[in-house]
Scaffold this active site. Structure first.
Site, PDB file in Angstrom:
ATOM      1  CB  CYS A   1      -0.968  -0.060   1.188  1.00 14.35           C
ATOM      2  SG  CYS A   1      -2.152   1.270   1.216  1.00 14.35           S
TER       3      CYS A   1
ATOM      4  CG  ASP B   1      -7.339  -2.385  -3.208  1.00 11.33           C
ATOM      5  OD1 ASP B   1      -7.980  -1.654  -2.443  1.00 11.33           O
ATOM      6  OD2 ASP B   1      -6.111  -2.548  -3.138  1.00 11.33           O
TER       7      ASP B   1
ATOM      8  CG  HIS C   1      -6.253  -2.227   0.450  1.00  7.80           C
ATOM      9  ND1 HIS C   1      -5.479  -1.786  -0.605  1.00  7.80           N
ATOM     10  CD2 HIS C   1      -5.668  -1.749   1.574  1.00  7.80           C
ATOM     11  CE1 HIS C   1      -4.488  -1.068  -0.131  1.00  7.80           C
ATOM     12  NE2 HIS C   1      -4.577  -1.029   1.172  1.00  7.80           N
TER      13      HIS C   1
END
Lengths: 383, 143
Positions: A170, A323, A351
């Protein structure tokens, strides 16, 4: 400027009612922290499941080496870089679905960069400090720990003892990418998990944080560090029914001990958030969500212009199809931006599911293969 | 009895289907709503209002603290930040020294290896000065 006192009082009154829930949550948490505060010299135990040894520490920042039985000689050390807005143990959350554990079992010397719990002493630090200085310090510690104690290791002889691989998740992926562009001679391989690159996409965060609707300066100047309760509320609002659906899922799977265990672990991590240092948050939002500097090639870190094309080593870009925080389209652009070859892997997960869980297990093998020096097929979709 | 049971099972299944349908529908509607300009506008307004309230509170508390010479958390934070910067500088110095130490150790190791290697005679450069059978070591001893 011409606001009168009655108007200000009126707005304050509205604000008090509008934000009473958030305020009460922050107050309740602060009160709990006050009574449950740790002693300043108390070091938090590593919360992951794979045995790990601390090899470096600066303030709250720590680097851990994962222990395992598999031989790691001849392999490049690998540093896991989590997001700065969450706790790092998502990489090693549960036995059987731990990314760090799987990579260590595959024979890679794996290390984890734990940002710690940022406090007021970090508020003045710019984003470049975490990207350049902190990751460099962690890399140095990894190199010292992994290569130099084994001076006869072939890696030491061939790479000059200073190269490592990076894996970012991320926001940690964006940071790893920028670090790799700053130090292309030190990063041999780079893996990115659900990493946003194009910040002007169709995602909800992109819409919410546009310059005209989101005054990041006002927030940072008023409240200082970004409070995790605010961030958490925003993430929950992105999918308003997600809390209800989570509880419904829990009710339906409450007879399955594995599912229950998974739920409890994940719920602990999701609600274990940290402050984001003030200046870092300001710079990150402006550089990414507002200016989209990576795509526009206008990145400047600590006064240094950064060109992603300078990084020519292989990159593995792993995206999640479901996601909602980092849409796959936001990551896909990476192949046009870096100088090296990019292999893409798409997973049918969300995610968080990309870093742990059943669907991510096949991906762990792909990451291990890539970091062992083998080629991973591009556009390989794992269902 | 069996007919009744099947009937109830059907009712339960249909009820569950309906629940799922409306859940999905509501979820989609809400997802679209959070992306809408109305929602973003309302959220922005709420955020601005709360920031104004916080500013008013901060200003008044700071004035009181100044008036009574009270050391505030902000001042402690500034001290903490300076200490942290000092720690980082020390850490960088330590890393530099460690790197130098490592390089020196490697250098010493390599020199020790070179010293242990059996020396070979230089190829006809100064044959008259070389002691036969002892090579460079012998040459050094002679010197």
């Amino acid at each position: 400027m011409n606001t009168t006192i009655p108007e200000l009082i009126g707005r304050a009154h509205v604000a008090a009612w509008d934000n009473i829930e958030i305020a009460s949550r922050i107050a309740a948490r602060n009160a709990l922290n006050f009574f449950d505060a740790r002693k300043p010299d108390e070091v938090e135990k590593y919360p992951g499941v794979t045995p790990a040894t601390e090899i470096f520490r600066l303030d709250g920042l720590r680097v851990f080496r994962y222990e395992g039985k598999t031989d790691t000689s001849g392999k490049l050390p690998m540093l896991l870089v989590p997001a700065l807005i969450n706790r790092s143990y998502i990489m090693d959350l549960m036995p059987g679905s731990s990314l760090a554990g799987a990579l260590r079992e595959a024979g890679l010397p794996v290390y984890l960069l734990d940002w710690g719990l940022p406090g007021p002493q970090h508020d003045h630090l710019p984003f470049s400090y975490f990207i350049d200085d902190v990751i460099s310090m962690a890399s140095d510690a990894v190199v010292r720990d992994c290569c130099c104690k084994k001076a006869t290791d072939s890696i030491c002889r061939t790479s000059g003892c200073n190269k490592i691989s990076l894996l970012g998740y991320c926001m940690g992926g964006t940071m790893s990418l920028l670090h790799a562009a700053l130090h292309p001679d030190r990063i041999a391989r780079l893996s990115l998990l659900a990493t946003p690159v194009n910040f002007h996409d169709d995602g909800v965060l992109s819409k919410w944080s546009r310059k005209d609707v989101f005054d990041v300066d006002a927030i940072c100047d008023t409240i200082g560090a970004m409070d995790p309760a605010l961030l958490q509320t925003s993430f929950q609002l992105m999918k308003p029914l997600s809390q209800y659906q989570k509880l419904k899922g829990l009710y339906e799977s409450c007879t399955d001990p594995k599912a229950l265990d998974s739920y409890l672990h994940l719920d602990k991590w999701v609600n274990d958030n940290i402050h984001v240092p003030r200046e870092t948050y300001r710079e990150y939002v402006k550089m990414t969500y507002q200016d989209n500097a990576l795509v526009n090639n206008k990145i400047s870190l600590g006064g240094r212009a950064v060109d992603l094309k300078t990084f020519t080593s292989p990159v593995l870009n792993i995206m999640a199809r479901k996601d909602h925080i980092v849409p796959a389209e936001s990551s896909r652009m990476l192949s046009e931006m870096v100088g090296g070859e990019v292999s893409e892997v798409m997973i049918d997960a969300g995610h968080i599911g990309i870093a742990m869980g059943r669907k991510a297990r096949d991906m762990f093998a792909a990451v291990a293969k890539f970091h062992c020096g083998d080629k991973v097929n591009s556009h390989c979709i794992i269902d | 009895m069996e007919i009744m049971e099947n009937f109830y099972q059907d009712i339960l299944k249909n009820a569950r289907d309906m629940q799922n349908f409306w859940e999905n529908r509501t979820s989609q509607m809400l997802d679209e709503y959070v992306k809408s300009q109305t929602f973003i506008g309302a959220m922005t307004k709420s955020l601005e209002s709360s920031l104004d309230a916080r500013k008013i509170l901060d200003a008044s508390v700071s004035r009181w603290a100044e008036m009574f010479n009270i050391v505030t958390k902000k001042e402690f934070d500034r001290l903490n930040q300076q200490t942290y910067d000092g720690n980082v500088r020390l850490q960088k110095i330590e890393s530099g020294i460690q790197e130098m130490t490592r390089l020196m150790e490697r250098q010493i190791e390599l020199l020790a290896k070179i010293a242990k290697q059996p020396a070979t005679a230089p190829a006809q450069a100064t044959p008259e000065k070389t002691v036969k059978g002892k090579g460079a070591q012998g040459k050094r001893e002679k010197a």
